[in-house]
Design an enzyme around this catalytic site. Structure first.
Site, PDB file in Angstrom:
ATOM      1  N   HIS A 104       2.213   8.699  -5.665  1.00  0.00           N
ATOM      2  CA  HIS A 104       0.983   8.954  -6.419  1.00  0.00           C
ATOM      3  C   HIS A 104       0.730  10.450  -6.536  1.00  0.00           C
ATOM      4  CE1 HIS A 104      -0.180   4.806  -6.912  1.00  0.00           C
ATOM      5  NE2 HIS A 104      -0.035   4.586  -5.622  1.00  0.00           N
TER       6      HIS A 104
ATOM      7  N   ARG B  11       7.112   9.485   1.487  1.00  0.00           N
ATOM      8  CA  ARG B  11       6.988   8.226   0.766  1.00  0.00           C
ATOM      9  C   ARG B  11       7.655   8.383  -0.594  1.00  0.00           C
ATOM     10  NH1 ARG B  11       1.565   4.786  -0.723  1.00  0.00           N
ATOM     11  NH2 ARG B  11       1.150   6.568  -2.088  1.00  0.00           N
TER      12      ARG B  11
ATOM     13  N   ASP C 173      19.264  13.045   1.285  1.00  0.00           N
ATOM     14  CA  ASP C 173      20.203  14.151   1.240  1.00  0.00           C
ATOM     15  C   ASP C 173      19.538  15.519   1.327  1.00  0.00           C
ATOM     16  OD1 ASP C 173      22.453  12.584   1.231  1.00  0.00           O
ATOM     17  OD2 ASP C 173      22.886  12.793  -0.897  1.00  0.00           O
TER      18      ASP C 173
ATOM     19  N   GLN D 206       6.054  -0.445   3.357  1.00  0.00           N
ATOM     20  CA  GLN D 206       4.614  -0.552   3.114  1.00  0.00           C
ATOM     21  C   GLN D 206       4.278  -1.924   2.533  1.00  0.00           C
ATOM     22  OE1 GLN D 206       2.967   2.780   1.022  1.00  0.00           O
ATOM     23  NE2 GLN D 206       0.864   2.199   1.512  1.00  0.00           N
TER      24      GLN D 206
ATOM     25  N   GLU E 218       1.434  -4.038   0.792  1.00  0.00           N
ATOM     26  CA  GLU E 218       0.205  -3.769   0.046  1.00  0.00           C
ATOM     27  C   GLU E 218      -0.043  -4.800  -1.050  1.00  0.00           C
ATOM     28  OE1 GLU E 218       0.545   0.242  -1.483  1.00  0.00           O
ATOM     29  OE2 GLU E 218       2.720   0.112  -1.439  1.00  0.00           O
TER      30      GLU E 218
ATOM     31  N   ALA F  15      -5.686  -0.119  -0.249  1.00  0.00           N
ATOM     32  CA  ALA F  15      -6.129   0.095  -1.627  1.00  0.00           C
ATOM     33  C   ALA F  15      -5.432  -0.873  -2.578  1.00  0.00           C
ATOM     34  CB  ALA F  15      -5.886   1.540  -2.042  1.00  0.00           C
ATOM     35  N   ASP F  16      -4.096  -0.862  -2.573  1.00  0.00           N
ATOM     36  CA  ASP F  16      -3.374  -1.793  -3.440  1.00  0.00           C
ATOM     37  C   ASP F  16      -3.541  -3.226  -2.965  1.00  0.00           C
ATOM     38  OD1 ASP F  16      -1.947  -0.554  -5.704  1.00  0.00           O
ATOM     39  OD2 ASP F  16      -1.092   0.717  -4.155  1.00  0.00           O
TER      40      ASP F  16
END
Length: 267
Positions: free
Chosen positions: A50, A75, A89, A152, A154, A179-180
Site C-alpha cells: 500500500h 511486505r 535478492d 498475512q 485478512e 482492516a481488510d
C-alpha cells in the site's frame, strides 16, 4: 572473508521474552527509515503493498536499518514469486506475504522463498546482496535459515483456514490484518467491531494450537494493548505517514485553528 547475516524475525520472536512492537514504513524514504530504525522499536515493516515503495527503495531502507539493532521486515505487494525473488535478492531476510487465505497459498509463498528442490526461488546469489555476492559461506545450502516468512491473514476464508495455514512447514509467523478482514466481513472500516475482534482472536487460537507466532496490526494504542493482553506475539503499533499526519494536525489545532478562534487549544 566470510560474512554473517543478521538473525531473522523468526529468531527474534523465539528469543524474546515479551511481544515485539514495530511500525510501518510507507514513505519509501531512507531518512525516515533511519529515524525509525533508531527509535528503539523491535521491528520495522517496509511496505510495498500500500505504498509506492520500489525494490530499489527497499534496498536502501534495508541498508540504513542495518546500522541499528532492529529487525526489518518487507511486505511484498502480492504472493508473486518474481517479486519475492527480487526482494530476497536485494537482501531482505524477512518477508510478509499479504492476502494468504488457504494452505495452498501459504505453500506457494514458502516455495517462493526456497531454492529447488524445496521451492522455486531463482538462483542468483553470486549477483545479489542476499548472499553478499557469495561472501556468505554456504548460502545456497543454508538460504532457508537466513529467511523468515510471515503470511498475512485478512479474509474470512483465511480465518476459516487459519489452523491449516499456521501448520504449513516454512510459515514462521502469521500476521492478522483487521482492516481488510473487516472489509471481507462486510464491516468496512470497522476494525474494532466485536465480530472482527472475535475473528482475530480465532486466528490467535489457531496459531497457538499450531505453536506458530501470531501478530496483528493495531494503530490504536488501546486496541494494541487489548491484543497484547489476548496473546499477540508481535504488534505493529504505528506508521510513519500516520504519525506525521496526526502530529501535523495537532500543530494545526494548536497554532492555526486555536489562534484563529481567538484562543489556544487546550491539551
Amino acid at each position: 572473508m566470510p560474512l554473517r547475516l543478521n538473525p531473522t524475525f523468526r529468531a527474534a520472536l523465539a528469543a524474546s521474552d515479551r511481544p515485539l512492537a514495530g511500525m510501518w514504513l510507507c514513505t519509501g524514504n531512507a531518512v525516515v527509515a533511519e529515524v525509525a530504525a533508531g527509535s528503539g522499536l523491535d521491528w520495522l515493516l517496509i511496505d510495498m503493498e500500500h505504498s509506492a515503495t520500489s525494490v530499489e527503495q527497499v534496498l536502501v531502507q534495508l541498508q540504513v536499518a542495518a546500522a541499528y539493532p532492529i529487525t526489518p521486515v518487507v511486505r511484498v505487494p502480492s504472493n508473486d514469486p518474481v517479486t519475492i525473488k527480487r526482494v530476497l535478492d536485494v537482501g531482505a531476510q524477512n518477508l510478509i506475504v499479504p492476502m494468504v487465505s488457504s494452505a495452498d497459498e501459504a505453500h506457494a509463498a514458502v516455495a517462493a522463498t526456497r531454492y529447488p528442490p524445496a521451492g522455486v526461488r531463482g538462483v542468483g546469489s553470486a549477483l545479489a546482496r542476499s548472499a553478499r555476492w557469495n561472501r556468505v559461506d554456504d548460502y545456497l545450502a543454508d538460504a532457508s535459515a537466513h529467511v523468515s516468512l510471515t503470511v498475512q491473514i485478512e479474509t474470512t476464508a483465511g480465518v476459516d483456514a487459519a489452523a491449516e495455514i499456521a501448520a504449513v512447514d516454512g510459515v514462521d509467523a502469521v500476521f492478522v490484518g483487521p482492516a481488510d478482514l473487516s472489509a471481507s466481513m462486510g464491516l468496512l472500516g470497522r476494525q474494532s467491531h466485536p465480530d472482527v475482534v472475535a475473528a482475530v482472536h480465532a486466528v490467535f487460537a489457531a496459531c497457538r494450537d499450531a505453536a506458530t507466532p501470531v501478530g496483528v496490526n493495531a494503530f490504536d494504542p488501546a486496541v494494541a494493548e487489548a491484543y497484547l493482553d489476548a496473546g499477540a506475539d508481535f504488534v505493529a503499533v504505528g506508521a510513519d505517514v500516520a504519525l506525521l499526519a496526526r502530529a501535523s494536525e495537532a500543530l494545526t489545532a494548536r497554532f492555526v485553528t486555536g489562534r484563529r478562534d481567538g484562543g489556544r487549544a487546550s491539551y
